[in-house]
Design an enzyme around this catalytic site. Structure first.
Site, PDB file in Angstrom:
ATOM      1  N   GLU A  74       0.838  -1.197   0.000  1.00 35.45           N
ATOM      2  CA  GLU A  74       0.000   0.000   0.000  1.00 35.45           C
ATOM      3  C   GLU A  74       0.870   1.243   0.000  1.00 35.45           C
ATOM      4  O   GLU A  74       1.748   1.389   0.843  1.00 35.45           O
ATOM      5  CB  GLU A  74      -0.927   0.021   1.210  1.00 35.45           C
ATOM      6  CG  GLU A  74      -1.801   1.257   1.330  1.00 35.45           C
ATOM      7  CD  GLU A  74      -2.632   1.538   0.085  1.00 35.45           C
ATOM      8  OE1 GLU A  74      -2.419   2.589  -0.545  1.00 35.45           O
ATOM      9  OE2 GLU A  74      -3.480   0.698  -0.258  1.00 35.45           O
ATOM     10  N   GLY A  75       0.610   2.139  -0.971  1.00 33.61           N
ATOM     11  CA  GLY A  75       1.407   3.348  -1.097  1.00 33.61           C
ATOM     12  C   GLY A  75       0.860   4.550  -0.354  1.00 33.61           C
ATOM     13  O   GLY A  75       1.577   5.542  -0.161  1.00 33.61           O
ATOM     14  N   CYS A 124     -12.063   3.402  -0.307  1.00 30.60           N
ATOM     15  CA  CYS A 124     -13.279   3.294   0.505  1.00 30.60           C
ATOM     16  C   CYS A 124     -13.143   3.966   1.863  1.00 30.60           C
ATOM     17  O   CYS A 124     -13.949   4.812   2.230  1.00 30.60           O
ATOM     18  CB  CYS A 124     -13.651   1.830   0.673  1.00 30.60           C
ATOM     19  SG  CYS A 124     -15.179   1.583   1.604  1.00 30.60           S
ATOM     20  N   GLY A 126      -8.120  -1.647  -7.062  1.00 31.26           N
ATOM     21  CA  GLY A 126      -9.271  -0.764  -7.017  1.00 31.26           C
ATOM     22  C   GLY A 126      -9.522   0.045  -8.269  1.00 31.26           C
ATOM     23  O   GLY A 126      -9.128  -0.335  -9.375  1.00 31.26           O
ATOM     24  N   ILE A 168     -22.827   8.056  -6.243  1.00 30.95           N
ATOM     25  CA  ILE A 168     -21.953   9.088  -5.676  1.00 30.95           C
ATOM     26  C   ILE A 168     -22.556  10.470  -5.851  1.00 30.95           C
ATOM     27  O   ILE A 168     -22.593  11.283  -4.918  1.00 30.95           O
ATOM     28  CB  ILE A 168     -20.551   9.020  -6.324  1.00 30.95           C
ATOM     29  CG1 ILE A 168     -19.869   7.696  -5.967  1.00 30.95           C
ATOM     30  CG2 ILE A 168     -19.686  10.199  -5.876  1.00 30.95           C
ATOM     31  CD1 ILE A 168     -18.581   7.444  -6.732  1.00 30.95           C
ATOM     32  N   GLY A 173     -18.789   7.935 -13.122  1.00 26.99           N
ATOM     33  CA  GLY A 173     -18.287   6.562 -13.120  1.00 26.99           C
ATOM     34  C   GLY A 173     -16.819   6.471 -12.749  1.00 26.99           C
ATOM     35  O   GLY A 173     -16.139   7.482 -12.564  1.00 26.99           O
ATOM     36  N   ASP A 199     -12.582  -3.960  -7.823  1.00 24.58           N
ATOM     37  CA  ASP A 199     -12.795  -3.018  -8.928  1.00 24.58           C
ATOM     38  C   ASP A 199     -11.823  -3.201 -10.079  1.00 24.58           C
ATOM     39  O   ASP A 199     -12.059  -2.697 -11.173  1.00 24.58           O
ATOM     40  CB  ASP A 199     -12.684  -1.576  -8.414  1.00 24.58           C
ATOM     41  CG  ASP A 199     -13.855  -1.165  -7.542  1.00 24.58           C
ATOM     42  OD1 ASP A 199     -14.702  -2.028  -7.251  1.00 24.58           O
ATOM     43  OD2 ASP A 199     -13.910   0.013  -7.133  1.00 24.58           O
ATOM     44  N   HIS A 241     -42.703  -6.128  16.378  1.00 28.34           N
ATOM     45  CA  HIS A 241     -43.505  -4.915  16.213  1.00 28.34           C
ATOM     46  C   HIS A 241     -43.197  -3.950  17.364  1.00 28.34           C
ATOM     47  O   HIS A 241     -43.103  -4.373  18.516  1.00 28.34           O
ATOM     48  CB  HIS A 241     -44.988  -5.261  16.228  1.00 28.34           C
ATOM     49  CG  HIS A 241     -45.888  -4.061  16.197  1.00 28.34           C
ATOM     50  ND1 HIS A 241     -46.124  -3.347  15.045  1.00 28.34           N
ATOM     51  CD2 HIS A 241     -46.586  -3.435  17.189  1.00 28.34           C
ATOM     52  CE1 HIS A 241     -46.943  -2.347  15.309  1.00 28.34           C
ATOM     53  NE2 HIS A 241     -47.236  -2.373  16.611  1.00 28.34           N
TER      54      HIS A 241
END
Length: 462
Positions: free
Chosen positions: A33-34, A42, A140, A180, A268, A309, A441
């Site tokens: 992870e950068g 997210c 992603g 979005i 998008g 993604d 209920h």
């Protein structure tokens, strides 16, 4: 050179879940992870911060419109925008620190930097190269550009910039009536901005059920959002800190302009796969940049997987999470599974909108016989008591077998209510199974039971 069973590239919902599941299954795991923090788009600039602002502004709406009705007398609330942004940032920090804790708990190495795959079985991060028996690409997505509209994250912004505006705009244009755009449009509308949504198609939320689309647009219109449908944006220019958007109306090809303080581009997203070295490695990538995989999330190169993604399918965090767990299980020699027919989608406006399975439009296209059960929240006692009676629950079932094929909810807590129907569909339940299940209920969930009853002899409270 460190050696791992699994290296995951990307720490978003798909990536961090894949890493944790792999570690739980006894695999030596690292995650690349950068960013300065874990969690990907997210947690840092997407799902979590937007929900913080949606929650804060919903409380503002309640104070302005409903407190007095409930006997809560107070002076009109004032918005401290800087404090609201601080609350949002603290929310982000709490969640990203949580992922960092989970990495330490599960003995996952965080390889800080941006990763690439120079050759099979190796991942390069900065100047260091690490060996991996298996690699999971979980990089992603990013905002897809719109021709003629240049994002500067100040006046013309993406969702990232919309979460960090220096001040609340008086006028905002939202390009795109998807998830979005409508969520962020709702945030700024509640804060007092005049929001106009430009949408190329003739409906909002194009993939949603037709009845939901119409009701949703009507409700948002009452809340103050303006819609221009069938609008093809031609371009946008910024002058003296203001933006002007030019668009053509498809119905008569007339050209119009609209001015605003801020323009949000929400048309998008596209996969982030450039710079990984995938094509050079022999990994098949589509013309649109999506990594191609088989039913086990394996790419065309043995030992290289892809999820979320970066691959085809709905760009949803929970879809990525499911694929992350499944891919890790496959690598560990287990049977990973994702049921793509039961992946819910949610829009976190007020009311919320949620859906799972097929729409009426899709079933008509298939030529399948079906029946519909609907129930309005106007018939739900809890919803009426809480000023949340807008919307309905709609269940679609097979006409012959009564098996639930899809469900669509617009109303209070729709994003939570939909999961009862997800579980029902996962078990192949009939609408009658839901109708015969006792529901407490008074709860919003009774509307789900009533819609199931409507698939049979009819609801009780309508």
């Amino acid at each position: 050179m460190a050696s791992y069973d699994v290296i995951v590239i990307g720490s978003g919902p798909g990536g961090y879940v894949a890493a944790i599941r792999a570690a739980q299954l006894g695999l030596k795991t690292a995650c690349v992870e950068g960013r300065e923090t874990l969690g990907g788009t997210c947690l840092n600039v997407g799902c979590i911060p937007s929900k913080a602002l949606l929650h804060a502004t919903h409380q503002l709406h309640e104070a302005e419109h409903n407190f007095a009705k409930m006997g809560l007398k107070t002076s009109a609330p004032k918005v401290d925008w800087d404090q609201m942004l601080t609350y949002k940032r603290e929310t982000i920090e709490t969640n990203t620190k949580g992922i960092e804790f989970l990495f330490k708990k599960n003995k996952i190495d965080w390889l800080k930097g941006w990763g690439s795959i120079p050759e099979k079985g190796k991942v390069k991060v900065g100047d260091e190269t690490h060996e991996a028996k298996n690699i999971i690409v979980a990089t992603g997505s990013e905002v897809a550009p719109l021709k003629g509209v240049e994002i500067d994250e100040k006046t013309i912004v993406s969702s990232t910039g919309a979460l960090e505006l220096g001040k609340i705009p008086k006028k905002m244009i939202v390009i795109g009536a998807g998830v979005i755009g409508l969520e962020m449009g709702s945030v700024y509308s509640r804060l007092g901005a005049e929001v106009t949504v430009l949408e190329y198609l003739d409906t909002v939320t194009p993939t949603m059920d037709g009845e939901v689309q119409k009701q949703f647009q009507k409700i948002l219109g009452k809340q103050g959002l303006k819609f221009v449908l069938g609008a093809a944006v031609q371009g946008a220019e910024v002058k003296n800190g203001k933006a002007r958007v030019t668009y053509k109306l498809k119905k008569d090809d007339s050209e119009e302009t609209l001015d605003a303080d801020v323009v949000l581009v929400s048309t998008g997203r596209r996969p982030v796969t450039e710079g990984l070295g995938l094509k050079e490695l022999g990994v098949e990538v589509s013309d649109r940049g999506f990594v191609q995989t088989d039913k086990h999330w394996m790419t065309s190169v043995d030992g290289v997987y892809a999820i979320g993604d970066a691959t085809e399918g709905p760009m949803l965090a929970h879809k990525a999470e499911d694929e992350g767990m499944a891919a890790a299980e496959v690598i560990a020699g287990k049977a990973g599974h994702v049921n793509y027919g039961v992946i819910p989608s949610v829009i976190y406006t007020h009311p919320e909108v949620a859906a799972v399975g097929q729409t009426e439009e899709e079933l008509k296209k298939e030529g399948r016989d079906y029946k519909v059960g609907k129930f309005s929240f106007m018939g739900n006692g809890r919803a009426k008591a809480n000023f949340a009676a807008d919307g309905f629950v709609k269940i679609i079932a097979d006409k012959e077998t009564d098996r639930i094929l899809g469900a669509h909810i617009i109303g209070p807590m729709a994003g939570d209510l939909i999961h009862e129907l997800c579980v029902a569909m996962e078990f192949g339940a009939a609408a009658e199974d839901v109708a015969l299940t006792c529901h407490a209920h008074p709860t919003y969930s009774e509307a789900v039971r009533e819609a199931a009853l409507a698939c049979g002899d009819g609801p009780i409270h309508m």
